[in-house]
Design a protein around this motif. Structure first.
Motif, PDB file in Angstrom:
ATOM      1  N   PHE A 194       0.837  -1.204   0.000  1.00 43.21           N
ATOM      2  CA  PHE A 194       0.000   0.000   0.000  1.00 43.21           C
ATOM      3  C   PHE A 194       0.869   1.250   0.000  1.00 43.21           C
ATOM      4  CE2 PHE A 194      -2.240   3.440   2.083  1.00 43.21           C
ATOM      5  CZ  PHE A 194      -3.544   3.351   1.625  1.00 43.21           C
ATOM      6  N   TRP A 195       1.864   1.270   0.882  1.00 39.54           N
ATOM      7  CA  TRP A 195       2.694   2.465   1.007  1.00 39.54           C
ATOM      8  C   TRP A 195       3.676   2.595  -0.150  1.00 39.54           C
ATOM      9  CZ3 TRP A 195       0.423   5.668   3.920  1.00 39.54           C
ATOM     10  CH2 TRP A 195      -0.325   5.216   5.015  1.00 39.54           C
ATOM     11  N   LEU A 196       4.126   1.477  -0.691  1.00 42.29           N
ATOM     12  CA  LEU A 196       4.981   1.544  -1.868  1.00 42.29           C
ATOM     13  C   LEU A 196       4.231   2.158  -3.055  1.00 42.29           C
ATOM     14  CD1 LEU A 196       6.855  -1.882  -1.726  1.00 42.29           C
ATOM     15  CD2 LEU A 196       7.916   0.368  -1.673  1.00 42.29           C
ATOM     16  N   LEU A 197       3.000   1.713  -3.272  1.00 42.23           N
ATOM     17  CA  LEU A 197       2.208   2.255  -4.369  1.00 42.23           C
ATOM     18  C   LEU A 197       1.882   3.731  -4.128  1.00 42.23           C
ATOM     19  CD1 LEU A 197      -0.097  -0.830  -4.915  1.00 42.23           C
ATOM     20  CD2 LEU A 197       1.318   0.226  -6.686  1.00 42.23           C
ATOM     21  N   GLN A 198       1.650   4.076  -2.882  1.00 38.79           N
ATOM     22  CA  GLN A 198       1.383   5.487  -2.568  1.00 38.79           C
ATOM     23  C   GLN A 198       2.587   6.354  -2.881  1.00 38.79           C
ATOM     24  OE1 GLN A 198       2.694   7.384   0.199  1.00 38.79           O
ATOM     25  NE2 GLN A 198       1.127   8.917   0.641  1.00 38.79           N
ATOM     26  N   SER A 199       3.764   5.902  -2.476  1.00 40.48           N
ATOM     27  CA  SER A 199       4.978   6.699  -2.644  1.00 40.48           C
ATOM     28  C   SER A 199       5.450   6.732  -4.095  1.00 40.48           C
ATOM     29  CB  SER A 199       6.102   6.141  -1.764  1.00 40.48           C
ATOM     30  OG  SER A 199       5.741   6.132  -0.410  1.00 40.48           O
ATOM     31  N   LEU A 200       5.447   5.568  -4.741  1.00 43.44           N
ATOM     32  CA  LEU A 200       6.058   5.447  -6.060  1.00 43.44           C
ATOM     33  C   LEU A 200       5.192   6.000  -7.185  1.00 43.44           C
ATOM     34  CD1 LEU A 200       7.558   1.859  -5.735  1.00 43.44           C
ATOM     35  CD2 LEU A 200       8.853   3.978  -5.907  1.00 43.44           C
ATOM     36  N   LEU A 201       3.870   6.078  -6.981  1.00 40.62           N
ATOM     37  CA  LEU A 201       2.984   6.513  -8.057  1.00 40.62           C
ATOM     38  C   LEU A 201       2.385   7.897  -7.830  1.00 40.62           C
ATOM     39  CD1 LEU A 201       1.197   3.163  -8.940  1.00 40.62           C
ATOM     40  CD2 LEU A 201       3.107   4.261 -10.083  1.00 40.62           C
ATOM     41  N   GLY A 202       2.878   8.614  -6.833  1.00 44.01           N
ATOM     42  CA  GLY A 202       2.460  10.000  -6.651  1.00 44.01           C
ATOM     43  C   GLY A 202       1.013  10.161  -6.229  1.00 44.01           C
ATOM     44  N   GLN A 203       0.545   9.311  -5.324  1.00 43.22           N
ATOM     45  CA  GLN A 203      -0.830   9.416  -4.835  1.00 43.22           C
ATOM     46  C   GLN A 203      -0.845   9.923  -3.398  1.00 43.22           C
ATOM     47  OE1 GLN A 203      -3.259   5.712  -6.169  1.00 43.22           O
ATOM     48  NE2 GLN A 203      -1.191   4.961  -5.810  1.00 43.22           N
ATOM     49  N   SER A 204      -1.936  10.571  -3.022  1.00 44.83           N
ATOM     50  CA  SER A 204      -2.159  10.846  -1.611  1.00 44.83           C
ATOM     51  C   SER A 204      -2.666   9.563  -0.965  1.00 44.83           C
ATOM     52  CB  SER A 204      -3.202  11.956  -1.445  1.00 44.83           C
ATOM     53  OG  SER A 204      -4.470  11.508  -1.882  1.00 44.83           O
ATOM     54  N   THR A 205      -2.713   9.550   0.349  1.00 44.34           N
ATOM     55  CA  THR A 205      -3.240   8.369   1.025  1.00 44.34           C
ATOM     56  C   THR A 205      -4.708   8.160   0.663  1.00 44.34           C
ATOM     57  OG1 THR A 205      -1.696   8.713   2.856  1.00 44.34           O
ATOM     58  CG2 THR A 205      -3.577   7.262   3.263  1.00 44.34           C
ATOM     59  N   ARG A 206      -5.443   9.248   0.544  1.00 42.46           N
ATOM     60  CA  ARG A 206      -6.852   9.161   0.135  1.00 42.46           C
ATOM     61  C   ARG A 206      -6.979   8.512  -1.237  1.00 42.46           C
ATOM     62  NH1 ARG A 206     -10.516  12.652  -2.710  1.00 42.46           N
ATOM     63  NH2 ARG A 206     -12.617  12.689  -1.808  1.00 42.46           N
ATOM     64  N   GLY A 207      -6.118   8.912  -2.164  1.00 41.00           N
ATOM     65  CA  GLY A 207      -6.145   8.334  -3.498  1.00 41.00           C
ATOM     66  C   GLY A 207      -5.747   6.872  -3.487  1.00 41.00           C
ATOM     67  N   THR A 208      -4.775   6.510  -2.652  1.00 40.75           N
ATOM     68  CA  THR A 208      -4.314   5.127  -2.585  1.00 40.75           C
ATOM     69  C   THR A 208      -5.387   4.204  -2.033  1.00 40.75           C
ATOM     70  OG1 THR A 208      -2.109   6.031  -2.130  1.00 40.75           O
ATOM     71  CG2 THR A 208      -2.377   3.669  -1.876  1.00 40.75           C
ATOM     72  N   LEU A 209      -6.194   4.702  -1.104  1.00 46.13           N
ATOM     73  CA  LEU A 209      -7.313   3.910  -0.599  1.00 46.13           C
ATOM     74  C   LEU A 209      -8.285   3.568  -1.728  1.00 46.13           C
ATOM     75  CD1 LEU A 209      -8.012   5.762   2.774  1.00 46.13           C
ATOM     76  CD2 LEU A 209      -7.195   3.410   2.522  1.00 46.13           C
ATOM     77  N   LYS A 210      -8.419   4.463  -2.692  1.00 42.02           N
ATOM     78  CA  LYS A 210      -9.309   4.206  -3.824  1.00 42.02           C
ATOM     79  C   LYS A 210      -8.682   3.213  -4.804  1.00 42.02           C
ATOM     80  CE  LYS A 210     -11.498   8.783  -3.694  1.00 42.02           C
ATOM     81  NZ  LYS A 210     -11.769  10.024  -4.453  1.00 42.02           N
ATOM     82  N   THR A 211      -7.456   3.492  -5.228  1.00 42.19           N
ATOM     83  CA  THR A 211      -6.840   2.669  -6.279  1.00 42.19           C
ATOM     84  C   THR A 211      -6.403   1.302  -5.772  1.00 42.19           C
ATOM     85  OG1 THR A 211      -4.651   3.633  -5.865  1.00 42.19           O
ATOM     86  CG2 THR A 211      -6.028   4.700  -7.539  1.00 42.19           C
TER      87      THR A 211
END
Length: 471
Positions: free
Chosen positions: A431-448
């Motif tokens: 979860f945190w790798l995808l958040q950091s590496l793809l330029g998402q906020s935590t809110r966005g990462t919860l969606k994707t």
């Protein structure tokens, strides 16, 4: 403490972490540590055991993936600097077109680049996904992030030689060839349908770039590859040319164009093939000290990094590669910290005993055994944050009675894998790798990630149930 209290406090800790990050904008690292500390104290672990769980969780995850992440990020930084990522983007775009890219990339990852070690594949492919997101246009980041999350997670548990798929096959006595065949037959429609559903949602207004995206580390300060992209007519430009000026940039681009794309990617591909070879031979009970050494993830990635560095120096020279490595080190620091504290929360949850508690509440049901194993895997994954552990635990509950109820063990394996995909959230380092590496906020990462992979989990079990009628 009662089982109910443990379950409630675990839920409170996870919800609190999400609220702190999303609502109050706390730093994810701080939020995860606070949540871990609360949970340990609330369930009665005591001060010292709580601290030990936090520290041990961080250390264990770093021991497992720390060097892999570091080597992968550095390799990706070099490939980005040489322009290899951008050239591959253009090649894929020429073949598939921008609108099909989320499907093309996700199906490629889930079937041909099976996630033997998910973190390795993620950090290597993330720069490509970021570049593709720009080409797609509207909701590009959302669509590529969801496609990445779905394909990476599905590949690890549904497709041989993903580590989860190998473990499930071994536990249930499923021949690897059969697991591979059934896994591919399941993963292709699962990934395609899940990506289509998420794209539909994003295109109907469920993505807000202002709140769901954030500047990727490195974009504002020395963008990756900025001194090799500007003069290239067929690739993206991330910014103005580097300090070398127009002449130097043109020279770099000309040099880069002379290096075949396959040569630039050869060391990375070789490292992944080494890892795959080691996993397959190990599953086949074929052992060789030399193969075991070179195919171990850390050594294989080190070989790939050294090879990529040499190819990069041949293509661009020493100085640009040194700059790329420096940028890679800057990236990896944030990624490693986030990954580590995710491990801390997962370790605290495990120490609280939630996995054992949930295991006691679920029993096999002859009426709907595949649904039962899916539910158990899903519940365990929400609790402990490990896709592989939840899949193996849930499959193990039904393994002894599989012959009695007449279910093919491969269906139990697939159902366990599908359930373990449900609700990838803040306890997962992925979860945190995808958040950091793809330029998402935590809110966005919860969606994707959380919603996207959960959709894939539900789609998979809905496809497995009719399969059980024929096998």
């Amino acid at each position: 403490m009662s089982d109910t209290a443990v379950v409630i406090n675990t839920a409170v800790a996870i919800i609190a972490v999400v609220v702190m990050i999303v609502r109050f904008k706390f730093n994810p690292v701080v939020s995860l540590v606070v949540g871990s500390a609360y949970l340990g104290l609330a369930v009665g672990l005591g001060v010292q055991e709580t601290i030990d769980a936090i520290m041990t969780g961080f250390g264990d995850i770093m021991a497992e993936v720390g060097l892999l992440i570091g080597f992968g990020v550095l390799m990706g930084a070099i490939l980005q600097r040489t322009g290899a990522i951008q050239r591959l983007v253009q090649t894929l775009l020429n073949v598939f077109g921008a609108k099909r890219m989320p499907y093309a990339m996700s199906l490629t990852i889930a079937t041909l680049l099976q996630s033997i070690f998910l973190d390795v594949l993620l950090v290597i492919s993330a720069p490509l996904a970021r570049s593709l997101a720009k080409k797609i246009g509207k909701n590009g980041t959302a669509r590529m992030a969801a496609a990445m999350a779905i394909s990476l997670e599905c590949g690890i548990v549904l497709t041989v030689p993903g580590v989860g798929a190998l473990a499930l096959a071994g536990l249930l006595g499923v021949p690897l060839g059969k697991m591979l065949l059934f896994g591919v037959l399941l993963v292709i429609p699962t990934v395609a349908i899940a990506v289509a559903i998420m794209s539909f949602l994003f295109n109907r207004g469920w993505w807000n770039p202002e709140r769901d995206e954030q500047t990727f580390l490195g974009e504002d300060d020395e963008p990756l590859g900025n001194d090799v992209d500007t003069a290239a007519a067929t690739v993206d430009s991330d910014g103005p040319g580097g300090a070398g000026g127009a002449l130097a940039t043109k020279t770099v681009t000309a040099t880069k164009a002379q290096t075949p794309l396959i040569v630039l990617f050869a060391p990375m591909i070789a490292s992944l093939l080494l890892i795959a070879t080691g996993a397959i031979l190990d599953a086949a009970d074929i052992h060789s000290p030399i193969i075991k050494f070179v195919s171990s993830p850390v050594i294989a990635l080190l070989i790939g990094l050294i090879g990529t560095s040499f190819v990069g120096r041949y293509s661009l020279g020493t100085e640009p590669i040194q700059k790329a490595i420096a940028t890679g080190f800057k990236e990896s620091g944030q990624i490693l910290i986030l990954t580590g504290v995710g491990g801390s929360l997962a370790a605290t949850i495990k120490a609280a005993g939630l996995g054992d508690i949930l295991g006691e509440y679920f029993t096999a049901s002859t009426a709907a055994p595949l649904l039962v194993v899916w539910v158990i895997a899903a519940a365990l994954h929400v609790a402990v944050g490990s896709v592989t552990i939840s899949a193996i635990t849930s499959a193990g509950i039904l393994a002894p009675i599989a012959p009695i109820i007449g279910l093919d063990p491969v269906l139990i394996a697939l159902a366990a894998g599908a359930g373990s995909l449900f609700a990838v959230h803040v306890t997962s380092n992925t979860f945190w790798l995808l958040q950091s590496l793809l330029g998402q906020s935590t809110r966005g990462t919860l969606k994707t990630v959380t919603v996207g992979v959960s959709v894939a989990s539900v789609v998979a079990i809905l496809l497995i149930l009719p399969m059980s009628l024929f096998f």
